[in-house]
Design a protein around this motif. Structure first.
Motif, PDB file in Angstrom:
ATOM      1  N   VAL A 183      -3.609  -6.958   0.824  1.00 34.78           N
ATOM      2  CA  VAL A 183      -3.319  -5.539   0.775  1.00 34.78           C
ATOM      3  C   VAL A 183      -3.226  -4.916  -0.286  1.00 34.78           C
ATOM      4  CG1 VAL A 183      -1.729  -3.950   2.036  1.00 34.78           C
ATOM      5  CG2 VAL A 183      -2.504  -6.145   3.124  1.00 34.78           C
ATOM      6  N   PRO A 184      -3.866  -3.849  -0.620  1.00 34.18           N
ATOM      7  CA  PRO A 184      -3.428  -3.241  -1.933  1.00 34.18           C
ATOM      8  C   PRO A 184      -2.274  -2.757  -2.122  1.00 34.18           C
ATOM      9  CG  PRO A 184      -5.607  -2.087  -0.646  1.00 34.18           C
ATOM     10  CD  PRO A 184      -4.988  -3.057   0.199  1.00 34.18           C
ATOM     11  N   ASP A 185      -1.754  -2.554  -3.464  1.00 31.82           N
ATOM     12  CA  ASP A 185      -0.258  -2.315  -3.612  1.00 31.82           C
ATOM     13  C   ASP A 185       0.039  -0.889  -3.447  1.00 31.82           C
ATOM     14  OD1 ASP A 185       0.009  -4.741  -4.910  1.00 31.82           O
ATOM     15  OD2 ASP A 185      -0.556  -4.101  -7.041  1.00 31.82           O
ATOM     16  N   VAL A 186      -1.080  -0.009  -3.407  1.00 36.09           N
ATOM     17  CA  VAL A 186      -0.679   1.462  -3.001  1.00 36.09           C
ATOM     18  C   VAL A 186      -0.152   1.578  -1.547  1.00 36.09           C
ATOM     19  CG1 VAL A 186      -3.121   2.019  -2.596  1.00 36.09           C
ATOM     20  CG2 VAL A 186      -1.528   3.670  -3.148  1.00 36.09           C
ATOM     21  N   VAL A 187      -0.940   0.697  -0.726  1.00 37.64           N
ATOM     22  CA  VAL A 187      -0.577   0.623   0.639  1.00 37.64           C
ATOM     23  C   VAL A 187       0.575  -0.031   0.956  1.00 37.64           C
ATOM     24  CG1 VAL A 187      -1.260  -0.473   3.022  1.00 37.64           C
ATOM     25  CG2 VAL A 187      -3.108   0.216   1.476  1.00 37.64           C
ATOM     26  N   ARG A 188       1.177  -0.941   0.102  1.00 36.75           N
ATOM     27  CA  ARG A 188       2.521  -1.729   0.294  1.00 36.75           C
ATOM     28  C   ARG A 188       3.492  -0.606  -0.181  1.00 36.75           C
ATOM     29  NH1 ARG A 188       2.084  -7.935  -1.681  1.00 36.75           N
ATOM     30  NH2 ARG A 188      -0.145  -8.408  -0.747  1.00 36.75           N
ATOM     31  N   GLU A 189       3.192   0.085  -1.411  1.00 37.49           N
ATOM     32  CA  GLU A 189       4.273   0.926  -1.786  1.00 37.49           C
ATOM     33  C   GLU A 189       4.400   2.153  -0.701  1.00 37.49           C
ATOM     34  OE1 GLU A 189       3.491   2.665  -5.503  1.00 37.49           O
ATOM     35  OE2 GLU A 189       2.383   0.660  -6.357  1.00 37.49           O
ATOM     36  N   LEU A 190       3.225   2.622  -0.089  1.00 37.10           N
ATOM     37  CA  LEU A 190       3.688   3.408   0.800  1.00 37.10           C
ATOM     38  C   LEU A 190       4.310   3.081   2.019  1.00 37.10           C
ATOM     39  CD1 LEU A 190       0.002   5.267   1.221  1.00 37.10           C
ATOM     40  CD2 LEU A 190       2.186   6.454   0.667  1.00 37.10           C
ATOM     41  N   ILE A 191       4.209   1.966   2.448  1.00 31.70           N
ATOM     42  CA  ILE A 191       4.890   1.499   3.466  1.00 31.70           C
ATOM     43  C   ILE A 191       6.659   0.974   3.263  1.00 31.70           C
ATOM     44  CG2 ILE A 191       5.292  -0.420   5.294  1.00 31.70           C
ATOM     45  CD1 ILE A 191       2.018  -0.707   5.167  1.00 31.70           C
ATOM     46  N   GLN A 192       6.394   0.826   1.985  1.00 27.69           N
ATOM     47  CA  GLN A 192       8.107   0.411   1.595  1.00 27.69           C
ATOM     48  C   GLN A 192       8.824   1.808   1.488  1.00 27.69           C
ATOM     49  OE1 GLN A 192       7.187  -1.878  -1.984  1.00 27.69           O
ATOM     50  NE2 GLN A 192       6.730  -3.806  -0.756  1.00 27.69           N
ATOM     51  N   VAL A 223      -4.678   5.918   4.244  1.00 19.01           N
ATOM     52  CA  VAL A 223      -4.584   5.106   3.403  1.00 19.01           C
ATOM     53  C   VAL A 223      -4.091   3.662   3.527  1.00 19.01           C
ATOM     54  CG1 VAL A 223      -3.539   4.341   1.142  1.00 19.01           C
ATOM     55  CG2 VAL A 223      -4.390   6.568   1.302  1.00 19.01           C
ATOM     56  N   ILE A 224      -3.298   3.837   4.604  1.00 24.09           N
ATOM     57  CA  ILE A 224      -2.593   2.350   5.172  1.00 24.09           C
ATOM     58  C   ILE A 224      -3.851   1.790   6.259  1.00 24.09           C
ATOM     59  CG2 ILE A 224      -0.967   1.785   6.925  1.00 24.09           C
ATOM     60  CD1 ILE A 224       0.956   3.604   5.846  1.00 24.09           C
ATOM     61  N   ALA A 225      -4.487   2.609   6.994  1.00 23.88           N
ATOM     62  CA  ALA A 225      -5.473   2.257   7.931  1.00 23.88           C
ATOM     63  C   ALA A 225      -6.473   1.563   7.068  1.00 23.88           C
ATOM     64  CB  ALA A 225      -5.846   3.233   8.778  1.00 23.88           C
ATOM     65  N   SER A 226      -6.979   2.161   5.954  1.00 23.93           N
ATOM     66  CA  SER A 226      -7.926   1.708   5.392  1.00 23.93           C
ATOM     67  C   SER A 226      -7.667   0.481   4.480  1.00 23.93           C
ATOM     68  CB  SER A 226      -8.466   3.119   4.329  1.00 23.93           C
ATOM     69  OG  SER A 226      -9.554   2.265   3.483  1.00 23.93           O
ATOM     70  N   GLY A 227      -6.383   0.452   3.855  1.00 21.28           N
ATOM     71  CA  GLY A 227      -6.152  -0.648   3.177  1.00 21.28           C
ATOM     72  C   GLY A 227      -5.958  -1.815   4.031  1.00 21.28           C
ATOM     73  N   PHE A 228      -5.644  -1.708   5.063  1.00 26.12           N
ATOM     74  CA  PHE A 228      -5.519  -2.993   5.972  1.00 26.12           C
ATOM     75  C   PHE A 228      -6.886  -3.516   6.601  1.00 26.12           C
ATOM     76  CE2 PHE A 228      -0.780  -2.601   6.084  1.00 26.12           C
ATOM     77  CZ  PHE A 228      -0.560  -3.700   6.360  1.00 26.12           C
ATOM     78  N   ALA A 229      -7.605  -2.344   6.773  1.00 27.60           N
ATOM     79  CA  ALA A 229      -8.950  -2.800   7.479  1.00 27.60           C
ATOM     80  C   ALA A 229      -9.829  -3.544   6.590  1.00 27.60           C
ATOM     81  CB  ALA A 229      -9.737  -1.413   8.000  1.00 27.60           C
ATOM     82  N   ASN A 230      -9.551  -3.452   5.282  1.00 26.97           N
ATOM     83  CA  ASN A 230     -10.280  -3.975   4.079  1.00 26.97           C
ATOM     84  C   ASN A 230      -9.650  -5.162   3.320  1.00 26.97           C
ATOM     85  OD1 ASN A 230     -12.893  -2.279   3.842  1.00 26.97           O
ATOM     86  ND2 ASN A 230     -11.358  -0.992   3.972  1.00 26.97           N
ATOM     87  N   GLU A 253       6.530   9.152  13.734  1.00 20.94           N
ATOM     88  CA  GLU A 253       4.963   8.847  14.315  1.00 20.94           C
ATOM     89  C   GLU A 253       4.427   7.903  13.040  1.00 20.94           C
ATOM     90  OE1 GLU A 253       3.002  12.818  14.661  1.00 20.94           O
ATOM     91  OE2 GLU A 253       4.960  13.578  15.483  1.00 20.94           O
ATOM     92  N   ASP A 254       4.634   8.385  11.833  1.00 20.44           N
ATOM     93  CA  ASP A 254       3.973   7.470  10.932  1.00 20.44           C
ATOM     94  C   ASP A 254       4.523   5.981  10.901  1.00 20.44           C
ATOM     95  OD1 ASP A 254       3.019   9.542   9.589  1.00 20.44           O
ATOM     96  OD2 ASP A 254       4.695   9.870   8.377  1.00 20.44           O
ATOM     97  N   GLU A 255       5.805   5.971  11.254  1.00 20.22           N
ATOM     98  CA  GLU A 255       6.163   4.223  11.267  1.00 20.22           C
ATOM     99  C   GLU A 255       5.490   3.697  12.666  1.00 20.22           C
ATOM    100  OE1 GLU A 255      10.207   2.499   9.966  1.00 20.22           O
ATOM    101  OE2 GLU A 255      10.423   3.359  12.023  1.00 20.22           O
ATOM    102  N   ALA A 256       5.175   4.545  13.770  1.00 20.08           N
ATOM    103  CA  ALA A 256       4.917   3.974  14.973  1.00 20.08           C
ATOM    104  C   ALA A 256       3.206   3.595  14.627  1.00 20.08           C
ATOM    105  CB  ALA A 256       4.857   4.821  16.227  1.00 20.08           C
TER     106      ALA A 256
END
Length: 277
Positions: free
Chosen positions: A16-25, A85-92, A128-131
């Motif tokens: 999972v790309p770093d940018v996706v992890r940062e967004l979630i954190q 971004v989160i959806a794309s990061g996980f899908a790839n 909503e975002d967390e869900a």
């Protein structure tokens, strides 16, 4: 076997790309500067291209073509961009998995994410975002199992497909833990917000042993999975309402009248499928 045995195979973990992890954190940080994150998205070419393709799709219906992430932020807002971004990061995050059809896996995850977001819009207890993110990662433990122990994963899958055993029992018998527990462990390893990992672990049985107050996010995720299964089996809307777990809905903070809105949830389609491939 222990969950840690899966996590120790670092070369097998989803990338999972770093940018996706940062967004979630950053979920728990009210002072987070998302514009800094947006500037980082630009440097991940794969995600940028997929997000722009999605932004320009009929789903968003924008009046003109968007050619940059900065424009996407202006027109869609940071929250929608974060979702993409989160959806794309996980899908790839992985390219091939033994015994698992990745497109089907992620399409299913995206629809659960959209359904979770649909329910979250109707309760004050869940964002909503967390869900949405919880929906994307709700089955990440199963993906991890297929990556780290493909033979065992396929054996479990065969037992379940032949109706010899339920998935939870099959996983406990063959592994000693469930894929939901593995998913939580992976969330913890990635240092994601603890409520995400807890929701992943508890969403199958949000009331657990009945000793604790169920987590609202886990309840929303449970309901999303219920509706997703109803869609997959083309269940009649009357049967959907009849089987709706009212106690879970109440614990999620939803009004009793939610059962009269379920027809809208049943027609939700996977809008994020274009992020695949």
């Amino acid at each position: 076997m222990k969950v840690q045995d899966l996590l120790n195979q670092t070369d097998k973990l989803p990338n999972v790309p770093d940018v996706v992890r940062e967004l979630i954190q950053l979920f728990n940080d009210p002072n987070a500067n998302y514009s800094d994150i947006a500037s980082r998205v630009v440097y991940d070419q794969t995600i940028s291209l997929k997000v722009l393709r999605m932004v320009n799709s009929a789903y968003f219906g924008l009046s003109r073509k968007i050619s940059s992430i900065d424009e996407a932020v202006v027109l869609l807002g940071m929250e929608k961009l974060k979702t993409l971004v989160i959806a794309s990061g996980f899908a790839n995050s992985v390219s091939k998995v033994d015994g698992l059809k990745l497109n089907d896996f992620w399409m299913d995850s995206f629809r659960v994410a959209e359904l979770a977001q649909w329910f979250a819009k109707r309760t004050p207890l869940v964002s909503e975002d967390e869900a949405f993110t919880a929906g994307i990662v709700h089955n990440i433990g199963r993906l991890l199992l297929h990556l780290a122990q493909p033979s065992l994963a396929i054996e479990i899958q065969t037992l379940v497909a032949n109706r010899k055993m339920g998935r939870v029992k099959a996983e406990r018998d063959l592994l000693g833990f469930t894929s939901q527990e593995a998913g939580k462990a992976l969330m913890d390893l990635w240092k994601f917000p603890p409520q995400l990992g807890l929701a992943v672990q508890e969403h199958k049985h949000p009331f657990g042993d009945g000793s604790d107050e169920p987590q609202a996010l886990a309840c929303v995720l449970n309901l999303a999975c219920y509706i997703n299964a109803c869609i997959a089996h083309e269940r009649d809307s009357d049967l959907v309402r009849e089987g709706f777990p009212g106690a879970v809905g109440k614990a999620a903070g939803l009004p009793e009248s939610i059962i009269y809105e379920l027809d809208d949830a049943l027609i939700i389609e996977g809008a994020f499928d274009q992020l695949l491939g």
